[in-house]
Design a protein around this motif. Structure first.
Motif, PDB file in Angstrom:
ATOM      1  N   ARG A  52      97.765 -16.758  39.730  1.00  0.00           N
ATOM      2  CA  ARG A  52      97.503 -17.445  40.969  1.00  0.00           C
ATOM      3  C   ARG A  52      96.447 -16.993  41.854  1.00  0.00           C
ATOM      4  O   ARG A  52      95.645 -17.833  42.240  1.00  0.00           O
ATOM      5  N   ILE A  53      96.375 -15.901  42.024  1.00  0.00           N
ATOM      6  CA  ILE A  53      95.136 -15.300  42.917  1.00  0.00           C
ATOM      7  C   ILE A  53      93.694 -15.550  42.258  1.00  0.00           C
ATOM      8  O   ILE A  53      93.073 -16.289  43.237  1.00  0.00           O
ATOM      9  N   ALA A  54      93.817 -15.462  41.048  1.00  0.00           N
ATOM     10  CA  ALA A  54      92.418 -15.736  40.507  1.00  0.00           C
ATOM     11  C   ALA A  54      92.174 -17.533  40.461  1.00  0.00           C
ATOM     12  O   ALA A  54      91.118 -17.956  40.716  1.00  0.00           O
ATOM     13  N   GLY A  55      93.447 -18.246  40.257  1.00  0.00           N
ATOM     14  CA  GLY A  55      93.241 -19.713  40.339  1.00  0.00           C
ATOM     15  C   GLY A  55      92.828 -20.183  41.842  1.00  0.00           C
ATOM     16  O   GLY A  55      91.970 -21.068  41.794  1.00  0.00           O
ATOM     17  N   ARG A  56      93.482 -19.486  42.742  1.00  0.00           N
ATOM     18  CA  ARG A  56      93.007 -19.860  43.873  1.00  0.00           C
ATOM     19  C   ARG A  56      91.580 -19.699  44.433  1.00  0.00           C
ATOM     20  O   ARG A  56      90.742 -20.530  44.878  1.00  0.00           O
ATOM     21  N   SER A  57      90.800 -18.605  43.881  1.00  0.00           N
ATOM     22  CA  SER A  57      89.616 -18.159  43.912  1.00  0.00           C
ATOM     23  C   SER A  57      88.718 -19.159  43.122  1.00  0.00           C
ATOM     24  O   SER A  57      87.783 -19.754  43.882  1.00  0.00           O
ATOM     25  N   VAL A  58      89.354 -19.783  42.021  1.00  0.00           N
ATOM     26  CA  VAL A  58      88.357 -20.711  41.434  1.00  0.00           C
ATOM     27  C   VAL A  58      88.691 -22.059  42.118  1.00  0.00           C
ATOM     28  O   VAL A  58      87.502 -22.668  42.316  1.00  0.00           O
ATOM     29  N   ALA A  59      89.759 -22.318  42.872  1.00  0.00           N
ATOM     30  CA  ALA A  59      89.690 -23.832  43.356  1.00  0.00           C
ATOM     31  C   ALA A  59      88.947 -23.653  44.350  1.00  0.00           C
ATOM     32  O   ALA A  59      88.299 -24.572  44.773  1.00  0.00           O
ATOM     33  N   GLU A  60      88.696 -22.655  45.266  1.00  0.00           N
ATOM     34  CA  GLU A  60      87.861 -22.298  46.535  1.00  0.00           C
ATOM     35  C   GLU A  60      86.391 -22.547  46.210  1.00  0.00           C
ATOM     36  O   GLU A  60      85.793 -23.242  46.760  1.00  0.00           O
ATOM     37  N   HIS A  61      85.920 -21.817  45.106  1.00  0.00           N
ATOM     38  CA  HIS A  61      84.459 -21.639  44.869  1.00  0.00           C
ATOM     39  C   HIS A  61      84.249 -23.202  44.024  1.00  0.00           C
ATOM     40  O   HIS A  61      83.007 -23.566  44.446  1.00  0.00           O
ATOM     41  N   ALA A  62      84.968 -23.875  43.264  1.00  0.00           N
ATOM     42  CA  ALA A  62      84.797 -24.976  42.624  1.00  0.00           C
ATOM     43  C   ALA A  62      84.936 -26.176  43.806  1.00  0.00           C
ATOM     44  O   ALA A  62      84.453 -27.364  43.553  1.00  0.00           O
ATOM     45  N   GLY A  63      85.241 -26.029  44.886  1.00  0.00           N
ATOM     46  CA  GLY A  63      85.329 -27.098  46.032  1.00  0.00           C
ATOM     47  C   GLY A  63      86.684 -27.972  45.581  1.00  0.00           C
ATOM     48  O   GLY A  63      86.539 -29.241  45.995  1.00  0.00           O
ATOM     49  N   MET A  64      87.550 -27.486  45.178  1.00  0.00           N
ATOM     50  CA  MET A  64      88.733 -28.545  44.839  1.00  0.00           C
ATOM     51  C   MET A  64      89.423 -28.851  46.058  1.00  0.00           C
ATOM     52  O   MET A  64      89.695 -27.820  46.777  1.00  0.00           O
ATOM     53  N   ALA A  65      89.894 -30.125  46.306  1.00  0.00           N
ATOM     54  CA  ALA A  65      90.377 -30.352  47.457  1.00  0.00           C
ATOM     55  C   ALA A  65      91.677 -29.810  47.617  1.00  0.00           C
ATOM     56  O   ALA A  65      92.239 -29.429  48.884  1.00  0.00           O
ATOM     57  N   ASP A  66      92.392 -29.587  46.645  1.00  0.00           N
ATOM     58  CA  ASP A  66      93.872 -28.847  46.754  1.00  0.00           C
ATOM     59  C   ASP A  66      93.819 -27.528  46.233  1.00  0.00           C
ATOM     60  O   ASP A  66      93.593 -27.339  45.176  1.00  0.00           O
ATOM     61  N   HIS A  67      93.701 -26.416  47.256  1.00  0.00           N
ATOM     62  CA  HIS A  67      93.423 -25.015  46.654  1.00  0.00           C
ATOM     63  C   HIS A  67      94.801 -24.780  45.808  1.00  0.00           C
ATOM     64  O   HIS A  67      94.846 -23.816  45.213  1.00  0.00           O
ATOM     65  N   GLU A  68      95.878 -25.089  46.523  1.00  0.00           N
ATOM     66  CA  GLU A  68      97.280 -24.474  46.017  1.00  0.00           C
ATOM     67  C   GLU A  68      97.425 -25.373  44.487  1.00  0.00           C
ATOM     68  O   GLU A  68      97.859 -24.363  43.645  1.00  0.00           O
ATOM     69  N   ALA A  69      97.096 -26.484  44.378  1.00  0.00           N
ATOM     70  CA  ALA A  69      96.943 -26.983  42.846  1.00  0.00           C
ATOM     71  C   ALA A  69      96.408 -26.230  42.042  1.00  0.00           C
ATOM     72  O   ALA A  69      96.445 -26.180  40.847  1.00  0.00           O
ATOM     73  N   GLY A  70      94.927 -25.929  42.359  1.00  0.00           N
ATOM     74  CA  GLY A  70      94.140 -25.266  41.533  1.00  0.00           C
ATOM     75  C   GLY A  70      94.880 -23.707  41.360  1.00  0.00           C
ATOM     76  O   GLY A  70      94.603 -23.370  39.941  1.00  0.00           O
ATOM     77  N   ALA A  71      95.287 -23.143  42.117  1.00  0.00           N
ATOM     78  CA  ALA A  71      95.958 -21.814  41.906  1.00  0.00           C
ATOM     79  C   ALA A  71      97.094 -22.019  40.894  1.00  0.00           C
ATOM     80  O   ALA A  71      97.284 -21.063  40.080  1.00  0.00           O
ATOM     81  N   LEU A  72      97.741 -23.000  40.762  1.00  0.00           N
ATOM     82  CA  LEU A  72      99.026 -23.392  39.975  1.00  0.00           C
ATOM     83  C   LEU A  72      98.433 -23.823  38.593  1.00  0.00           C
ATOM     84  O   LEU A  72      99.053 -23.413  37.542  1.00  0.00           O
ATOM     85  N   ALA A  73      97.157 -24.504  38.885  1.00  0.00           N
ATOM     86  CA  ALA A  73      96.695 -25.107  37.339  1.00  0.00           C
ATOM     87  C   ALA A  73      95.924 -23.987  36.582  1.00  0.00           C
ATOM     88  O   ALA A  73      96.242 -24.003  35.108  1.00  0.00           O
TER      89      ALA A  73
END
Length: 205
Positions: free
Chosen positions: A145-166
């Protein structure tokens, strides 16, 4: 042709060792205080890993991947380098509905091209770099999830936590490999690699 041990009740199929040709597509290093990496033209490797990198060291502290130890136990560092493939990251991005997942977002040190299904290379695979470095694969790098949160933040996902889980689901068996330095030296971008895959078998006894 595969060997078979027919003497046992559960014959073991042994697949022979093989060699593959590959190439260094890109190199990255992490600052000492953060896992995300930045592109460089070369990696200077010692027995402790990449000089100055976040994951350098002969030992490391155990975490969630080692539930058999109390968290923070000092142990051998088999995660000195993170290796990924661009084609696998493209699949991860597609699964997450993103345009891309960049290697540096998830702390990769090496992008290797020319090896089909890079993440499926078995433990013990040796990477012989033309300049003299040898790296030994420890295992697949389990997505977290740590790497997932980084992906979500850099990719500009609206929901960072959802990206961390995905990310852990999307990147399962596609997140590359972790490895350690067997023979030190310097790796440069564009360098040729001889990949030596060891004999393989499934232990069923």
């Amino acid at each position: 042709m595969a060997d078979l041990f027919a003497e046992t009740e559960n014959p073991v199929e042994i697949l022979p060792a093989r060699k593959l040709a590959a190439k260094v597509a890109a190199l990255y290093v992490a600052p000492f205080d953060h896992f995300e990496t930045r592109p460089v033209e070369e990696l200077r490797l010692g027995f402790d890993g990449i000089d100055g990198d976040f994951h350098a060291g002969a030992t490391r502290r155990s975490g969630g991947r080692e539930p058999w130890y109390p968290r923070g136990t000092e142990m051998r560092n088999e995660r000195q380098l993170s290796i990924v493939a661009a084609d696998e990251l493209a699949i991860v991005a597609e699964r997450m509905g993103l345009n891309e997942v960049k290697p540096e977002w998830i702390g990769a040190n090496l992008v290797i091209e020319g090896v089909p299904q890079l993440s499926m290379l078995p433990s013990g695979t040796l990477l012989f770099f033309k300049g003299g470095v040898t790296i030994k694969v420890d295992a697949q790098n389990g997505p977290c999830r740590i790497a997932g949160r980084s992906v979500a933040e850099h990719a500009g996902m609206a929901d960072h936590e959802a990206g961390a889980l995905a990310f852990p689901k999307a990147a399962k068996r596609l997140r590359g490999l972790v490895a350690w330095v067997e023979k030190p030296g310097t790796i440069v971008a564009g360098e040729e690699i001889s990949v030596r895959v060891p004999e393989q078998w499934i232990y069923r006894a």
